[in-house]
Every structure is written in C-alpha cells, then in structure tokens.
Design an enzyme around this catalytic site. Structure first.
Site, PDB file in Angstrom:
ATOM      1  N   TYR A  26      -4.557  32.702   2.820  1.00 57.58           N
ATOM      2  CA  TYR A  26      -4.159  31.600   1.931  1.00 57.58           C
ATOM      3  C   TYR A  26      -4.710  31.776   0.520  1.00 57.58           C
ATOM      4  CZ  TYR A  26      -1.676  29.401   5.672  1.00 57.58           C
ATOM      5  OH  TYR A  26      -0.740  29.165   6.648  1.00 57.58           O
ATOM      6  N   SER A  79      15.686  28.812   7.459  1.00 60.63           N
ATOM      7  CA  SER A  79      16.324  29.540   8.562  1.00 60.63           C
ATOM      8  C   SER A  79      16.689  28.637   9.736  1.00 60.63           C
ATOM      9  CB  SER A  79      15.393  30.652   9.056  1.00 60.63           C
ATOM     10  OG  SER A  79      14.173  30.091   9.500  1.00 60.63           O
ATOM     11  N   ASN A 132       7.897  23.891   1.994  1.00 64.03           N
ATOM     12  CA  ASN A 132       7.098  24.871   1.250  1.00 64.03           C
ATOM     13  C   ASN A 132       5.757  24.293   0.829  1.00 64.03           C
ATOM     14  OD1 ASN A 132       9.382  26.385   1.511  1.00 64.03           O
ATOM     15  ND2 ASN A 132      10.113  26.028  -0.575  1.00 64.03           N
ATOM     16  N   ALA A 177      20.094  30.797  -3.876  1.00 64.08           N
ATOM     17  CA  ALA A 177      19.847  29.399  -4.262  1.00 64.08           C
ATOM     18  C   ALA A 177      19.983  29.192  -5.763  1.00 64.08           C
ATOM     19  CB  ALA A 177      18.446  28.990  -3.790  1.00 64.08           C
ATOM     20  N   ARG A 198      -2.233  34.032  -1.149  1.00 63.71           N
ATOM     21  CA  ARG A 198      -0.969  33.349  -1.483  1.00 63.71           C
ATOM     22  C   ARG A 198      -1.167  32.331  -2.612  1.00 63.71           C
ATOM     23  NH1 ARG A 198       1.164  31.172   3.901  1.00 63.71           N
ATOM     24  NH2 ARG A 198       2.982  30.527   2.694  1.00 63.71           N
ATOM     25  N   GLY A 237      17.894  26.907   1.810  1.00 68.53           N
ATOM     26  CA  GLY A 237      16.957  28.026   1.935  1.00 68.53           C
ATOM     27  C   GLY A 237      16.000  27.939   3.107  1.00 68.53           C
ATOM     28  N   HIS A 268       4.842  20.322   5.239  1.00 70.81           N
ATOM     29  CA  HIS A 268       3.943  21.336   5.813  1.00 70.81           C
ATOM     30  C   HIS A 268       2.684  21.544   4.956  1.00 70.81           C
ATOM     31  CE1 HIS A 268       7.407  23.287   8.350  1.00 70.81           C
ATOM     32  NE2 HIS A 268       6.959  22.165   8.876  1.00 70.81           N
TER      33      HIS A 268
HETATM   34  C1  BJW Z   1      17.593  32.288   0.696  1.00 68.43           C
HETATM   35  C2  BJW Z   1      17.229  33.131  -0.330  1.00 68.43           C
HETATM   36  C3  BJW Z   1      17.753  32.820  -1.566  1.00 68.43           C
HETATM   37  C4  BJW Z   1      16.245  33.914   1.495  1.00 68.43           C
HETATM   38  N1  BJW Z   1      18.536  31.805  -1.673  1.00 68.43           N
HETATM   39  N2  BJW Z   1      18.370  31.272   0.642  1.00 68.43           N
HETATM   40  C5  BJW Z   1      10.252  25.110  21.384  1.00 68.43           C
HETATM   41  C6  BJW Z   1      11.349  24.345  21.005  1.00 68.43           C
HETATM   42  C7  BJW Z   1      11.270  23.474  19.937  1.00 68.43           C
HETATM   43  C8  BJW Z   1      10.096  23.355  19.204  1.00 68.43           C
HETATM   44  C9  BJW Z   1       9.014  24.101  19.578  1.00 68.43           C
HETATM   45  C10 BJW Z   1       9.090  24.960  20.650  1.00 68.43           C
HETATM   46  N3  BJW Z   1       7.887  25.570  20.783  1.00 68.43           N
HETATM   47  C11 BJW Z   1       7.065  25.107  19.803  1.00 68.43           C
HETATM   48  C12 BJW Z   1       7.737  24.211  19.053  1.00 68.43           C
HETATM   49  C13 BJW Z   1       7.250  23.476  17.878  1.00 68.43           C
HETATM   50  C14 BJW Z   1       6.976  24.383  16.676  1.00 68.43           C
HETATM   51  C15 BJW Z   1       8.205  25.248  16.412  1.00 68.43           C
HETATM   52  O1  BJW Z   1       9.143  24.870  15.751  1.00 68.43           O
HETATM   53  N4  BJW Z   1       8.224  26.484  16.889  1.00 68.43           N
HETATM   54  C16 BJW Z   1       9.390  27.341  16.724  1.00 68.43           C
HETATM   55  C17 BJW Z   1       8.959  28.713  16.243  1.00 68.43           C
HETATM   56  C18 BJW Z   1      10.164  27.336  18.006  1.00 68.43           C
HETATM   57  N5  BJW Z   1       6.776  23.486  15.577  1.00 68.43           N
HETATM   58  C19 BJW Z   1       5.584  22.975  15.300  1.00 68.43           C
HETATM   59  O2  BJW Z   1       4.594  23.272  15.948  1.00 68.43           O
HETATM   60  C20 BJW Z   1       5.508  21.947  14.205  1.00 68.43           C
HETATM   61  N6  BJW Z   1       4.877  20.770  14.690  1.00 68.43           N
HETATM   62  C21 BJW Z   1       5.428  20.006  15.636  1.00 68.43           C
HETATM   63  O3  BJW Z   1       6.474  20.281  16.169  1.00 68.43           O
HETATM   64  O4  BJW Z   1       4.701  18.872  15.930  1.00 68.43           O
HETATM   65  C22 BJW Z   1       5.182  18.017  16.979  1.00 68.43           C
HETATM   66  C23 BJW Z   1       6.235  17.047  16.542  1.00 68.43           C
HETATM   67  C24 BJW Z   1       7.087  16.514  17.467  1.00 68.43           C
HETATM   68  C25 BJW Z   1       8.059  15.621  17.082  1.00 68.43           C
HETATM   69  C26 BJW Z   1       8.175  15.225  15.774  1.00 68.43           C
HETATM   70  C27 BJW Z   1       7.313  15.747  14.864  1.00 68.43           C
HETATM   71  C28 BJW Z   1       6.364  16.662  15.235  1.00 68.43           C
HETATM   72  C29 BJW Z   1       4.702  22.484  13.030  1.00 68.43           C
HETATM   73  C30 BJW Z   1       5.401  23.614  12.348  1.00 68.43           C
HETATM   74  C31 BJW Z   1       4.504  24.178  11.258  1.00 68.43           C
HETATM   75  C32 BJW Z   1       5.138  25.353  10.534  1.00 68.43           C
HETATM   76  N7  BJW Z   1       4.188  25.937   9.663  1.00 68.43           N
HETATM   77  C33 BJW Z   1       4.593  27.006   8.763  1.00 68.43           C
HETATM   78  C34 BJW Z   1       3.357  27.501   7.993  1.00 68.43           C
HETATM   79  C35 BJW Z   1       2.972  26.443   6.937  1.00 68.43           C
HETATM   80  C36 BJW Z   1       1.926  26.926   5.993  1.00 68.43           C
HETATM   81  C37 BJW Z   1       2.298  28.209   5.265  1.00 68.43           C
HETATM   82  O5  BJW Z   1       3.215  28.226   4.434  1.00 68.43           O
HETATM   83  O6  BJW Z   1       1.654  29.203   5.558  1.00 68.43           O
HETATM   84  O7  BJW Z   1       5.605  26.544   7.860  1.00 68.43           O
HETATM   85  S1  BJW Z   1       5.411  28.372   9.609  1.00 68.43           S
HETATM   86  C38 BJW Z   1       6.611  28.674   8.341  1.00 68.43           C
HETATM   87  O8  BJW Z   1       7.938  28.350   8.821  1.00 68.43           O
HETATM   88  C39 BJW Z   1       6.298  27.655   7.233  1.00 68.43           C
HETATM   89  C40 BJW Z   1       7.670  27.245   6.810  1.00 68.43           C
HETATM   90  O9  BJW Z   1       7.618  26.007   6.131  1.00 68.43           O
HETATM   91  C41 BJW Z   1       8.426  27.220   8.114  1.00 68.43           C
HETATM   92  C42 BJW Z   1       9.920  27.306   7.957  1.00 68.43           C
HETATM   93  O10 BJW Z   1      10.302  28.523   7.385  1.00 68.43           O
HETATM   94  P1  BJW Z   1      11.540  28.589   6.387  1.00 68.43           P
HETATM   95  O11 BJW Z   1      11.231  27.827   5.166  1.00 68.43           O
HETATM   96  O12 BJW Z   1      12.775  28.205   7.099  1.00 68.43           O
HETATM   97  O13 BJW Z   1      11.532  30.136   5.985  1.00 68.43           O
HETATM   98  P2  BJW Z   1      12.253  31.390   6.708  1.00 68.43           P
HETATM   99  O14 BJW Z   1      11.644  32.602   6.186  1.00 68.43           O
HETATM  100  O15 BJW Z   1      12.300  31.211   8.168  1.00 68.43           O
HETATM  101  O16 BJW Z   1      13.771  31.271   6.206  1.00 68.43           O
HETATM  102  C43 BJW Z   1      14.125  31.481   4.856  1.00 68.43           C
HETATM  103  C44 BJW Z   1      15.633  31.253   4.713  1.00 68.43           C
HETATM  104  O17 BJW Z   1      15.966  31.347   3.343  1.00 68.43           O
HETATM  105  C45 BJW Z   1      16.480  32.305   5.462  1.00 68.43           C
HETATM  106  O18 BJW Z   1      17.539  31.662   6.149  1.00 68.43           O
HETATM  107  C46 BJW Z   1      17.045  33.172   4.337  1.00 68.43           C
HETATM  108  O19 BJW Z   1      18.341  33.678   4.592  1.00 68.43           O
HETATM  109  C47 BJW Z   1      17.083  32.190   3.195  1.00 68.43           C
HETATM  110  N8  BJW Z   1      16.954  32.823   1.871  1.00 68.43           N
HETATM  111  N9  BJW Z   1      16.387  34.158   0.201  1.00 68.43           N
HETATM  112  C48 BJW Z   1      18.834  31.030  -0.582  1.00 68.43           C
HETATM  113  N10 BJW Z   1      17.455  33.620  -2.622  1.00 68.43           N
END
Ligand code: BJW
Length: 233
Positions: A55, A177, A91, A219, A58, A175, A108
C-alpha cells in the site's frame, strides 16, 4: 423513465488511463501478487510488513497521477445535472475528488486514510505507514493499517448505497469487471427497483448480461460522450 436520481458505480478501469493499475486485467495487480497475501485480513496478520509495503508503493504512485477525462466528465455531470448524482467508487485512489466529484462514497476505503484496529479511529493519512507508526488518535503502536476493505470485510456505507440503488432511475457501471461482491450485484438491485442500467467498460464484464444497455471502449472516450448525451437529453 425517471432519471432524476442517478447512481454511478466505478471500478479500476475508470482510473486505468491515469496510470492506476487494475486488478484482473492481463498485467493487473493480481497477476503480480497473490491477493490472499495483500488483500485479506489473514494476509495482513501473517505478514503486515509486506502489506504495508504494497500500500505504501501504491499510495506513492497514485500521488504522482492525475484524473483523466472520465473522472472530469463525472464531476461535470454532478455539477450540471438537474437531479441527484451519487458516485460510488470501488477505487481507493482520490482521482474522483481531485476531478471535482463531491457526492462520493469510497465503498472499499481510501489510500489516504489510516484505520486503527485498537481504537477504531479513521484518520486522513499522507506518506508511508509501518508497524512502528503510532495511531494519530490513541497513540498506540502496531495497530495501524491501510483503511481499505479486504476480502471478507464489510464495505463502507452499504445501507446508504442500497437506499440510493432502490431510488435510482438510472444506474451506470463504469470500468469494473463485475467480479467482486457486493458491487457486482448492484446492477440487479437497481434493475429490480426499476432503474435503467448501462455498462460503460472496455469490454463486456462478467455481469454484462444483467444490463439493459452497454457501450464498450476506453473510459476517457465513452464516459464523456455518454455524459454529454445525458446533459443534452
Ligand atoms: C477499462 C479500462 C479503460 C480496463 N476504460 N474500462 C462467492 C460468491 C459471492 C461472493 C463471495 C464469494 N466468495 C467470497 C465472496 C465475497 C467477496 C467476493 O466478492 N469474492 C469474489 C472474488 C467472489 N467479497 C467480499 O469479501 C467483500 N465483502 C463482503 O462481501 O462482505 C459481506 C457483505 C455481504 C452482503 C452485503 C455487503 C457485504 C469485500 C470485497 C473487498 C474487495 N477489495 C479489493 C481491494 C481493496 C483495496 C485495494 O485497492 O487494494 O477491492 S479487491 C479489488 O477488486 C479492489 C477493487 O475495488 C475490486 C473490484 O475490482 P475492479 O474495480 O472491478 O477491477 P478489475 O481489475 O477486476 O476490473 C477492471 C475492469 O476495467 C475490467 O473489466 C477492464 O476491462 C476494465 N478496463 N481498462 C474502461 N481504460
């Protein structure tokens, strides 16, 4: 269609053209480091120094970067739209606020915030953080961590987000996934409540089928032209 209330969800893709790493793209962060080591409470407990390094690196990098045209277009939408615009970002970077967005939720967490696991304080944070850093509120040492939401932890302000999704006339996802819950379910929540839903992403996301409409492209191009269209309609 009632477009008086708009909810926008952004993910790493909105900041990609500013130089911020995405997570799951080919050269994204999770291709270089195991998410279990740096984005889970268990990883932090096992090796806090590694997580602080990740971190710190970053935080330093993001400080050198600037908002792009997509961030600026969303700030303009909030300023010029006659209704209400809520921006929910996954983000941890501060590029939306630096572009001028104000009604913003960092579900997040934020890279410029520190969380004390001893007293629960969340403090604005600049610079590096380590195991030796005292908490600015309670002064204990060894309990400070990045104020970000890791896997298995509850994202911030979920009640406010779900209320806004249920009241929205338009839901825009930009933006992201569609891999990570609960954010990946927002399109269904908003759609069920009657909102029109649109995805603006480089490519079809994992939740593409749940949207009413999609525009695919970088984007910095698709967001300004969609905002122009909304403000003219
Ligand atoms: C462009 C572009 C350009 C590129 N123009 N586009 C099984 C089933 C369902 C859920 C779960 C499960 N097992 C576990 C879970 C829960 C878990 C989860 O989702 N796991 C999955 C992996 C399955 N989730 C959690 O644990 C969350 N908490 C939770 O669920 O609590 C319980 C609850 C219950 C009910 C209600 C509420 C809560 C917490 C999740 C925490 C995620 N943390 C992170 C790190 C944060 C700190 C840090 O930044 O380091 O968050 S992980 C990472 O992923 C980060 C991001 O915010 C997050 C999402 O990623 P994002 O933004 O989508 O990025 P990418 O890289 O995946 O995608 C980028 C996209 O942009 C792509 O599509 C590209 O094509 C596109 N792109 N360039 C436009 N120029």
């Amino acid at each position: 269609m009632d477009y008086r209330r708009i909810v926008i969800l952004t993910g790493a893709g909105v900041s990609a053209e500013s130089g911020v790493d995405t997570f799951r793209d080919k050269n994204g962060l999770w291709s270089k480091i195991d998410y279990r080591d740096v984005a889970t409470p268990e990883g932090f407990a096992a090796n806090p120094a590694l997580v602080h390094d990740f971190y710190n690196m970053r935080r330093r990098r993001i400080a050198e970067l600037e908002p792009n045209d997509a961030h600026r277009a969303l700030a303009r939408l909030e300023r010029e739209f006659s209704g209400e615009v809520l921006l929910v970002t996954q983000n941890i970077d501060d590029l939306h606020e630096r572009a001028g967005s104000k009604n913003l939720i960092h579900m997040h967490g934020e890279h410029r915030s520190a969380l004390c696991t001893h007293c629960g304080d969340r403090s604005p944070w600049e610079g590096d953080m380590s195991l030796e850093t005292p908490c600015p509120a309670c002064a204990t040492v060894g309990h400070l961590r990045p104020d970000v939401v890791w896997f298995g932890e509850m994202p911030y302000q979920m009640e406010r987000i779900y209320d806004a999704l249920r009241a929205a006339g338009l839901f825009i996802s930009i933006g992201t996934s569609g891999n990570v819950y609960p954010a990946a379910q927002f399109v269904q929540e908003a759609g069920r409540a009657g909102a029109h839903t649109i995805e603006l992403n480089l490519e079809p996301s994992d939740t593409f089928d749940d949207f009413d409409e999609a525009v695919h492209g970088p984007a910095s191009r698709v967001v300004p032209s969609y905002v122009d269209m909304l403000l003219k309609s």
